[in-house]
Design an enzyme around this catalytic site. Structure first.
Site, PDB file in Angstrom:
ATOM      1  N   CYS A 132       0.858  -1.176   0.000  1.00  0.00           N
ATOM      2  CA  CYS A 132       0.000   0.000   0.000  1.00  0.00           C
ATOM      3  C   CYS A 132       0.894   1.225   0.000  1.00  0.00           C
ATOM      4  CB  CYS A 132      -0.922  -0.010   1.209  1.00  0.00           C
ATOM      5  SG  CYS A 132      -0.069  -0.382   2.731  1.00  0.00           S
ATOM      6  N   ASN A 195       1.740 -11.261  -2.517  1.00  0.00           N
ATOM      7  CA  ASN A 195       0.480 -10.575  -2.758  1.00  0.00           C
ATOM      8  C   ASN A 195       0.239 -10.615  -4.276  1.00  0.00           C
ATOM      9  OD1 ASN A 195      -1.800  -8.846  -2.415  1.00  0.00           O
ATOM     10  ND2 ASN A 195      -0.813  -8.023  -0.586  1.00  0.00           N
TER      11      ASN A 195
HETATM   12  C1  LIG Z   1     -10.538 -10.559  -4.161  1.00  0.00           C
HETATM   13  C2  LIG Z   1      -9.212 -10.523  -3.467  1.00  0.00           C
HETATM   14  C3  LIG Z   1      -9.038  -9.728  -2.330  1.00  0.00           C
HETATM   15  C4  LIG Z   1      -7.816  -9.669  -1.670  1.00  0.00           C
HETATM   16  N1  LIG Z   1      -7.687  -8.898  -0.547  1.00  0.00           N
HETATM   17  C5  LIG Z   1      -6.498  -8.870   0.129  1.00  0.00           C
HETATM   18  C6  LIG Z   1      -6.351  -8.121   1.334  1.00  0.00           C
HETATM   19  O1  LIG Z   1      -7.293  -7.496   1.830  1.00  0.00           O
HETATM   20  N2  LIG Z   1      -5.128  -8.106   1.953  1.00  0.00           N
HETATM   21  C7  LIG Z   1      -4.054  -8.804   1.454  1.00  0.00           C
HETATM   22  O2  LIG Z   1      -2.984  -8.783   2.060  1.00  0.00           O
HETATM   23  N3  LIG Z   1      -4.190  -9.556   0.330  1.00  0.00           N
HETATM   24  C8  LIG Z   1      -5.365  -9.596  -0.346  1.00  0.00           C
HETATM   25  N4  LIG Z   1      -5.488 -10.375  -1.493  1.00  0.00           N
HETATM   26  C9  LIG Z   1      -4.325 -11.146  -1.979  1.00  0.00           C
HETATM   27  C10 LIG Z   1      -4.403 -12.612  -1.558  1.00  0.00           C
HETATM   28  O3  LIG Z   1      -4.399 -12.740  -0.158  1.00  0.00           O
HETATM   29  C11 LIG Z   1      -3.236 -13.421  -2.154  1.00  0.00           C
HETATM   30  O4  LIG Z   1      -2.019 -12.893  -1.666  1.00  0.00           O
HETATM   31  C12 LIG Z   1      -3.211 -13.388  -3.672  1.00  0.00           C
HETATM   32  O5  LIG Z   1      -4.512 -13.475  -4.176  1.00  0.00           O
HETATM   33  C13 LIG Z   1      -2.375 -14.515  -4.291  1.00  0.00           C
HETATM   34  O6  LIG Z   1      -2.865 -15.792  -3.943  1.00  0.00           O
HETATM   35  P1  LIG Z   1      -3.867 -16.674  -4.890  1.00  0.00           P
HETATM   36  O7  LIG Z   1      -3.237 -16.729  -6.237  1.00  0.00           O
HETATM   37  O8  LIG Z   1      -3.958 -18.006  -4.214  1.00  0.00           O
HETATM   38  O9  LIG Z   1      -5.147 -15.939  -4.906  1.00  0.00           O
HETATM   39  C14 LIG Z   1      -6.721 -10.433  -2.163  1.00  0.00           C
HETATM   40  C15 LIG Z   1      -6.896 -11.244  -3.289  1.00  0.00           C
HETATM   41  C16 LIG Z   1      -8.118 -11.310  -3.944  1.00  0.00           C
HETATM   42  C17 LIG Z   1      -8.266 -12.188  -5.151  1.00  0.00           C
END
Ligand SMILES: Cc1cc2nc3c(=O)[nH]c(=O)nc-3n(C[C@H](O)[C@H](O)[C@H](O)COP(=O)(O)O)c2cc1C
Ligand SMILES: Cc1cc2nc3c(=O)[nH]c(=O)nc-3n(C[C@H](O)[C@H](O)[C@H](O)COP(=O)(O)OP(=O)(O)OC[C@H]3O[C@@H](n4cnc5c(N)ncnc54)[C@H](O)[C@@H]3O)c2cc1C
Ligand code: FES
Lengths: 306, 272
Positions: A132, A195
């Site tokens: 952020c 992330n």
């Molecule tokens: C809809 C959505 C909302 C997310 N919100 C957050 C969040 O609030 N804080 C954060 O640290 N990561 C957030 N992420 C990132 C996920 O925690 C994760 O790091 C990222 O999606 C990669 O993992 P994945 O490929 O298994 O989804 C978000 C991801 C998605 C798809």
């Protein structure tokens, strides 16, 4: 078989199995209670919490992409106090580590959030989302600058009491190992990564971006090779435990992240494939470990042959 | 409402309705009946055919069209990649379904109730008309652009009063809106209920008319959805402050678990 791994430097902390759910993809956990036993999971990381309620970004906020998705939800949440009052009591936190993911615009705000959470019995650890902008320092992302990432880590650690502090790294950097080393030196207890990757999508017919925010974060199986590379580089740079995140959709994927050194993983976008995804993954993981004849996860972890 | 389940159901059949330029674009997808205890018209399910690989991750939301002791019927229109693939579903195929999700339309047996449907928005009204205890209190106005044979109109028309209006020219739309204006005014006078489902521009029109006549009106919203259970915050709509008591964060509510049916005065449809 015991799925518990030792977490170096954290003798009193552990996950009963290495499968946790990722922030923003599992709500506050309660949304998924109809579809499985929450206490079977290794842990839950809740949606990003800020000090004050945040409205998030305008719609549309999500778009499906090949083997993945883009999101620009923008940290919509009703604030940390509302979470502690309304959501946390509904979670089985005595039987399951509930990890608070936090988001702020300057180190002081990060510290304020952490000191509120440090008092809560139901919170097992704090995960700091440093993807952020530092509003007071020209808006560069905390996670993109080693010195600023270290400053946030120190500010949070100072007030975290006995709660382990997990720093969540962004992949949108030139040298993720350097950031990892900086937050370790600043006192981080664990690192989670990655992330989302910065991305965008457009519609050639309407000539509009797929997301109102134009740029969003890419997640899902499409990013797994990037995530694996990041986790591998981070694991070689630090000695604190690392939680692998990014595109995990199978028990094999979990072992891949462990092979490059991760102590645990978080499942994100896969929770949208089906709401019982993570519950099933815990079972599939146990079966796979048994089938492959792995008797010691500790020994398997980080055993990549080069 | 902790009655939600995630189950794999067999396709019983997938029957095309009507044709558009020689193509089948509308289908009644009949699935085995899930073991739900109860459901309400206006609620929806998330659907993901088990044969889909990970190139398309999300399930797709569809209104519950009808539920009988034997089957669960959905009615869908081909509009993109997912629904184009769903058109190929055959009997015996497996489909993952979770639901019933969200809240349904209000049912007030003794209130005169106006059903306003735009296009594929007719789907939930099939179940509504068939499960209503006093169908003679219902009246439907249905606006559509494709041939009437594409929609499950007959199965509603056999139960309740109403008309269908084909929109070919801009004047047709103007006339349809004038008609809705009159009908909404009539129902408002009798303290009746107005229920609407259709594309967002249509809902905006209904909302405007309902507020003008102070009619008690519910709208069923459509937004892109990923999880369907309130977790991803991808499906939100702006809402009035008086919804905050229900745990709604900072002026926006998830359509999937706070809707898809909202009272017209509570939502702000200004966002895409
Ligand atoms: C809809 C959505 C909302 C997310 N919100 C957050 C969040 O609030 N804080 C954060 O640290 N990561 C957030 N992420 C990132 C996920 O925690 C994760 O790091 C990222 O999606 C990669 O993992 P994945 O490929 O298994 O989804 C978000 C991801 C998605 C798809
Ligand atoms: C609560 C709810 C109930 C619904 N009920 C029905 C129904 O009974 N029958 C039916 O045919 N359709 C229904 N829809 C719409 C349906 O979900 C979409 O048409 C479908 O998801 C499109 O998938 P696709 O892969 O074919 O299209 P995509 O390739 O994903 O998109 C094609 C176009 O459709 C738009 N779109 C995608 N998803 C949605 C969505 N969820 N809502 C609105 N527009 C969308 C996209 O922005 C794009 O313009 C409902 C939607 C909601 C939210
Ligand atoms: S679809 Fe995920 S919150 Fe509504």
């Amino acid at each position: 078989m015991d799925m518990r791994l030792n977490l170096p430097g954290l003798p009193d902390f552990g996950f009963k199995n290495p499968i946790l759910t990722a922030s923003g993809t599992f709500g506050y956990g309660v949304e998924f209670a109809p579809f499985g036993d929450l206490t079977a999971l290794g842990g839950i990381v809740v949606k990003g919490l800020s000090l004050k309620p945040r409205p998030g970004n305008p719609m549309p906020r999500i778009a499906e992409t090949p083997c993945g998705m883009l999101n620009a939800v923008g940290l919509q949440n009703s604030g940390v106090e509302s979470f502690l009052k309304e959501k946390l009591p509904k979670l089985p936190w005595r039987e399951l580590p509930v990890i608070a993911n936090i988001y702020a615009c300057d180190p002081g705000e990060f510290a304020e959030l952490t000191s509120i959470l440090a008092r809560e019995q139901g919170i097992a650890a704090v995960e700091v989302n440093i993807s952020c902008p530092n509003v007071k320092e020209g808006g560069i992302l905390f996670g993109q600058d080693a010195a600023q990432a270290a400053r946030v880590t120190e500010a949070v650690k100072r007030v975290a009491g006995d709660k382990p502090v997990i720093i969540k790294l962004s992949p949108n950097v030139t040298d993720i190992a350097a950031i990892a080393k900086a937050v370790e030196d600043a006192g981080a207890d664990m690192i989670s990564c990655i992330n989302t990757l910065s991305g965008m999508g457009v519609d050639i017919r309407s000539r509009k971006p797929l997301l109102a925010n134009v740029i969003g974060g890419l997640s899902g199986p499409a990013i797994k090779p990037v995530a694996l590379r990041c986790v591998w580089q981070v694991c070689r740079a630090v000695t604190i435990p690392v939680i692998g995140i990014g595109g995990i959709t199978s028990a094999e994927d979990v072992l891949e992240f462990m092979l490059v050194g991760a102590h645990a993983v978080q499942v994100g976008t896969a929770n949208f494939i089906r709401p019982d995804f993570s519950f099933r993954l815990v079972q599939e993981f146990e079966q796979l470990v048994e089938k492959m004849g792995i008797t010691d996860l500790e020994e398997f972890r980080g055993s990549l042959k080069l | 409402m902790n009655n939600e389940q995630c189950t794999t159901l067999k396709v019983l059949d997938n029957v095309p309705f009507g044709q558009v330029a020689g193509e089948n674009l509308f289908f009644a997808l009949r699935l085995e009946r899930p073991e739900w205890k109860n459901w309400q018209p206006g609620q929806f399910v998330m659907v993901r055919p088990s044969g889909w690989a990970f190139d398309m991750l999300w399930a797709r939301p569809f209104s519950i069209c009808r539920v009988s002791p034997r089957d669960l019927v959905l009615f869908f229109q081909v509009v993109g990649r997912g629904t184009r693939r769903m058109a190929e579903l055959k009997s015996g195929d497996d489909v993952l379904v979770w639901g019933p999700l969200g809240n349904g339309f209000a049912v007030e047996p003794d209130s005169p109730t106006l059903l306003l449907a735009g296009g594929i928005g007719i789907a939930p009204f099939v179940g509504y008309a068939h499960s209503h205890p006093k169908p003679w209190n219902l009246h439907m106005e249905f606006g559509h652009r494709m041939p009437l044979s594409c929609y499950p109109y007959e199965s509603i028309n056999e139960k309740i009063m109403g008309d269908a209006h084909l929109e070919e020219k801009p004047e047709d739309l103007t006339r349809f809106i004038e008609l809705m204006d009159r009908r909404i005014a009539e129902h408002a006078e009798q303290n009746g209920l107005v229920l609407a489902c259709g594309p967002t521009p249509f809902l905006k029109t209904v909302q405007h008319l309902a507020l003008k006549h102070s009619a008690r009106c519910q709208l069923s919203l459509e937004t892109r959805m990923a999880c369907g259970v309130g977790a991803c915050l991808g499906c939100v709509t702006k809402v009035a402050d008086d919804m905050h008591a229900n745990g709604v964060a900072a002026g926006r509510a998830q359509v999937c678990n706070h809707g898809p049916v909202f009272w017209a005065h509570q939502v702000n449809l200004s966002e895409g």
